[in-house]
Design an enzyme around this catalytic site. Sequence first.
Site, PDB file in Angstrom:
ATOM      1  N   ASP A   6       0.863  -1.173   0.000  1.00  0.00           N
ATOM      2  CA  ASP A   6       0.000   0.000   0.000  1.00  0.00           C
ATOM      3  C   ASP A   6       0.905   1.230   0.000  1.00  0.00           C
ATOM      4  O   ASP A   6       2.127   1.128   0.153  1.00  0.00           O
ATOM      5  CB  ASP A   6      -0.972  -0.011   1.194  1.00  0.00           C
ATOM      6  CG  ASP A   6      -2.184   0.886   0.906  1.00  0.00           C
ATOM      7  OD1 ASP A   6      -2.133   1.661  -0.071  1.00  0.00           O
ATOM      8  OD2 ASP A   6      -3.182   0.824   1.647  1.00  0.00           O
TER       9      ASP A   6
HETATM   10  C1  BGC Z   1      -4.909   3.362   0.037  1.00  0.00           C
HETATM   11  C2  BGC Z   1      -5.115   2.356  -1.057  1.00  0.00           C
HETATM   12  C3  BGC Z   1      -4.976   3.024  -2.395  1.00  0.00           C
HETATM   13  C4  BGC Z   1      -3.613   3.677  -2.476  1.00  0.00           C
HETATM   14  C5  BGC Z   1      -3.354   4.355  -3.804  1.00  0.00           C
HETATM   15  C6  BGC Z   1      -3.637   4.166  -0.148  1.00  0.00           C
HETATM   16  O1  BGC Z   1      -3.573   5.228   0.735  1.00  0.00           O
HETATM   17  O2  BGC Z   1      -4.906   2.705   1.281  1.00  0.00           O
HETATM   18  O3  BGC Z   1      -6.362   1.735  -0.924  1.00  0.00           O
HETATM   19  O4  BGC Z   1      -5.164   2.106  -3.419  1.00  0.00           O
HETATM   20  O5  BGC Z   1      -3.525   4.645  -1.458  1.00  0.00           O
HETATM   21  O6  BGC Z   1      -4.123   5.461  -3.970  1.00  0.00           O
END
Ligand code: BGC
Length: 744
Positions: free
Chosen positions: A285
């Site tokens: 993530d």
């Molecule tokens: C989130 C994800 C997301 C990623 C990219 C993160 O902060 O937890 O779910 O896909 O950002 O935007």
Amino acid sequence: MRKHIPILTFVFILLLQGFICYAQKKTIDQKVDSVLKMMTLDEKIGQMNQYNGPWGATGPLTNDNNLLSQIKEGKVGSMLNVTGVKRTRELQELAMQSRLKIPLLFGQDVIHGYRTIFPIPLAEAASWDMEAIERSARIAATEASAAGIHWTFAPMVDIARDPRWGRVMEGAGEDPYLGSMIAVARVKGFQGKGFGHTDAVMACAKHFAAYGAAVGGRDYNSVDMSLRQLHEVYLPPFKAAAAAGAASFMNSFNDLNGIPATGNSYLQRDILKKEWGFKGFVVSDWGSVGEMIPHGYAKDNYEAAILAANAGSDMDMESRSYIKNLAQAVKEGKVKIAVIDEAVRRLLKKKFEMGLFDDPYRFCNEEREKQQWDNQAHLHAELDIAKRSVVLLKNEQNVLPIKRSDQTIALIGPFVKAKSDNLGFWSYDWPDDSLRVVSLWEGMQKKASKGTKLLYAKGCNIIDTSSSGFEEAVEAANKADVVIMSIGEARDMSGEAKSRSNIHLPGVQEELVKAVAATGKPIIVLISAGRPLVFNTVAEKAKAILYTWWLGTKAGDAMTDILFGDYNPSGKLPMSFPITEGQIPVYYNHFNTGRPAKDDNDRFYRSAYTDLSLYPAYPFGFGLSYTHFSYSGITLNKESIKPGETLKASITVTNIGSMEGKETVQLYIRDLVGSVVRPVKELKGFQQVTLKPGESKEIYFAITANDLRFYNDKLLYKYEPGDFKLFIGTNSRDVKEADFKLIK
Ligand code: BGC
């Protein structure tokens, strides 16, 4: 002899197809290997590196000025937050200047639509309609892929039992069975006919794992749970997504039992890649590799990179830990080259499968992008699923649907003319939203009969505390025959980093409802939100309540169709709604205590609080219709089954009201005695049936021993002979029951 020819031909075709598949598969594997052989260590690590584009961010940015030159040097495998044919082409052209010309993957959070914004995933889950959910994901993929996107960071399949957690809006609610079915529908929708088709995007099941169980519903927080609970409640939707062929997984921000998910090889290697045989790749993530430092799991970025790579995180999103440290780690023997090769193999394979090595610009077609910019069929489909997502929670004296006769209707509340607040979190702001997004006010203008007079008063804003608009609202109500109030949470109040300790209606909206109710006029309330809210006073004052979540581009049309009865509401809650925050977590599939209460007055036998009911405000699976359904008793074809046999349970559902309606008939079971205690109810099936007034239908469910399996204390997934209860009904609370046995 002749009659065998078709069979032989059939067998031959099958063999041929098998061979072709094998040959193609082999070809991709061989191609991957041949690219891998040409790659330097730095180029390999580059493939494991994902950067955010320069045009927008969905997390804290690590500034880097030489992003573009790094793409040319082959140091970037993927970009996120770069959309549109023009921009993706521009960056892909840079990648084509790199030594090996390995194409970039463009990933994006296409969570509930791209150009056409669909209801938030939690709302869609309330439809319990797998076809509609798959269609919604299919359309999102069609539009996103036309804008240069190869990969969506969806579906989020985290089970969530805590509505304080803002990200409940992105998932399918609290139930592992429903959640698994929805995970599959979404993966199928996004990936369509398969990679190679230019309208298929790669899905990403996230956040692996147990992110939804963050302590206190506080985002990014720790998770500490038994492995049994992990396997039984939180992992099933992931397992289902993997089995459905999801191309990728994203790990999560939380630590699980003390080990951050990003550095967790039990999750990523043992379970996902080994036990489930997952062939795709895992992306971290945003920044989660580096975040293992503040977690207190890695000393520095060097150690974080080593821990994450060894644990099976194949791609680093925005931490820049891999690109800066992995080469050194390999040289020092801290990460084996085999680990790097395996990660790169997984990544390259997807790029080949997507056809990007054949044509890196195959998703960069301006004509196609234009065509999908204003696709009316997509808007139509959005309206359809928006209607299916709405849940009717109350309808006293059948105040809904509103009569078509000429009358005065007062529309009151901060959501009546709202536009973008209908779209919810994780949606895009398009420049023409003010024209495309339909407000309730606009919807009502279109549908109300000529002689109907519509009055409007905003009453208050969503969030602030001014009640200066109350007088005008009361005035409008006084002039009306019926009042419709549209209230709720602003678009950014549920979502990432949007946990709330107070999940009552924000601002003075509840006071507004009270003030308007004092007029004595019948009030119908529509609640737009990204989570289950607490709204007891409103529920008391209102004659009818429609839970409308955030319904997307055609929200106002969907609401209007339902208000006038052009669509009979059929949604069912995918999460229990608490009476108040102090009741959280409240979920239907809990265990019994040793002192289960018969009711709220059962003093020494209560497992709740002295100042709160045991029961939620609205239970899981709850949702009314403008018509009424009666359920007969349950008939079983036998009293006991052996493994390998099928128990058939049937029930007759009759529409005893005066409108055609759709009912979701739900099947639950309870294992009465187990080697570990079992939930009081577990959803095991459901069926949707549409019935005309007076019409009946017998609904069948088939149960086998396999449906009765659970994880025992050795983490073995097994059934145990014994006594069971089977429940069928309209929600998890109101059910008929029958008994059966599983015998050896
Ligand atoms: C989130 C994800 C997301 C990623 C990219 C993160 O902060 O937890 O779910 O896909 O950002 O935007």
